[in-house]
Design an enzyme around this catalytic site. Structure first.
Site, PDB file in Angstrom:
ATOM      1  N   GLU A 256      30.143  48.611 -22.305  1.00 42.81           N
ATOM      2  CA  GLU A 256      28.729  48.946 -22.490  1.00 42.81           C
ATOM      3  C   GLU A 256      28.521  49.799 -23.736  1.00 42.81           C
ATOM      4  O   GLU A 256      27.562  49.586 -24.492  1.00 42.81           O
ATOM      5  CB  GLU A 256      28.211  49.668 -21.239  1.00 42.81           C
ATOM      6  CG  GLU A 256      28.168  48.750 -20.019  1.00 42.81           C
ATOM      7  CD  GLU A 256      28.136  49.504 -18.704  1.00 42.81           C
ATOM      8  OE1 GLU A 256      27.965  50.739 -18.735  1.00 42.81           O
ATOM      9  OE2 GLU A 256      28.283  48.859 -17.646  1.00 42.81           O
TER      10      GLU A 256
ATOM     11  N   GLU B 142      32.534  46.065 -12.693  1.00 47.67           N
ATOM     12  CA  GLU B 142      31.741  46.853 -11.742  1.00 47.67           C
ATOM     13  C   GLU B 142      31.510  46.146 -10.408  1.00 47.67           C
ATOM     14  O   GLU B 142      31.717  46.721  -9.330  1.00 47.67           O
ATOM     15  CB  GLU B 142      30.378  47.226 -12.361  1.00 47.67           C
ATOM     16  CG  GLU B 142      30.459  48.270 -13.459  1.00 47.67           C
ATOM     17  CD  GLU B 142      30.625  47.674 -14.844  1.00 47.67           C
ATOM     18  OE1 GLU B 142      30.323  48.357 -15.830  1.00 47.67           O
ATOM     19  OE2 GLU B 142      31.063  46.504 -14.942  1.00 47.67           O
TER      20      GLU B 142
END
Length: 256
Positions: free
Chosen positions: A115, A135
């Site tokens: 990210e 995730e």
């Protein structure tokens, strides 16, 4: 009074800012201190008026994601929400500073690390770079604006594939997907990033800043809505039994 060791290094060379994530013993995994110092480094470079910046990592990785072994856990939901917002603030800050930020990625760029990279304006990756969003596979939710950035970059169907599977993908695969700008040999990664930064620093800065802001505004008009949705999902997933079991399984696997 004990002074804590800095986990992010920030330097300026000839109007080029260099930010190094500096937890090599933990593959630059994310802890609250790293987030705070990364944000502070971006603020410092903005104050000093750099014309371009490079974000990279010390040691064998760019950033391996959240440090699941970190002992300091949020005391309550309000503290967790604040921590999540601070991670999102990294993406906000990178996109609002008036200079381009180049991610120079090698080794792991997973979860929050991926990210951080995708939040930058340009990405150069070494051949050994591995990207991924684990995730969902560990019962958590993405942050950093990825729920907005990823679909507009590679399309909704491909974004779902990457998030649902959690599979890692190589630098050449990331280039093919349109997620990064260039793949180089690891030995010349820093040199190539410096070359790009210097070339950008030679451009008219007001025009470059305006172009950056216009592109980001046009592409991310709903980014703030994505940020809030991500926090709601993260708060909902982090306390589930599945999430806790997955995190414990991850820790046990890493300790073997």
């Amino acid at each position: 009074m004990t002074t804590r060791k800095a986990v992010v290094e920030c330097e300026v060379h000839q109007e080029i800012g260099w930010i190094h994530l500096n937890r090599p013993e933990r593959l630059n995994a994310v802890i609250p201190q790293l987030v705070e110092e990364l944000y502070g480094s971006l603020e410092k470079l903005e104050r000093e008026g750099v014309r371009a910046a490079v974000l990279t990592g010390r040691g064998n990785a760019f950033c391996a994601g959240h440090d699941l072994r970190h002992e300091e856990q949020p005391a309550n939901e309000a503290e967790l929400r604040l921590n999540l917002q601070k991670i999102q603030d990294i993406t906000r800050k990178i996109q609002r500073v008036p200079f381009p930020v180049i991610a120079a990625v090698h080794g792991y760029a997973l979860g929050a690390g991926c990210e951080f990279a995708l939040g930058c304006d340009l990405i150069i990756a070494a051949q050994d770079a591995e990207f991924g969003f684990p995730e969902v596979s560990v019962g958590l939710s993405v942050t950093g604006g990825i729920s907005h950035i990823l679909p507009i970059t590679i399309g909704l169907v491909r974004a779902k594939e990457l998030l649902f599977s959690g599979e890692r993908f190589s630098a050449p695969q990331a280039l093919h997907l349109g997620l990064i700008n260039k793949v180089v040999d690891h030995s010349v990664l820093a040199e190539e990033a410096d070359k790009w930064a210097k070339r950008l620093a030679e451009l008219p800065q007001v025009a470059l800043a305006k172009a950056k802001f216009a592109l980001n505004r046009g592409a991310q008009s709903d980014l703030e809505a994505a940020f809030e949705l991500e926090i709601e999902h993260a708060l909902a997933t982090v306390q589930t039994i599945e999430s806790k079991q997955a995190a414990e399984g991850f820790r046990k696997k890493r300790s073997v």
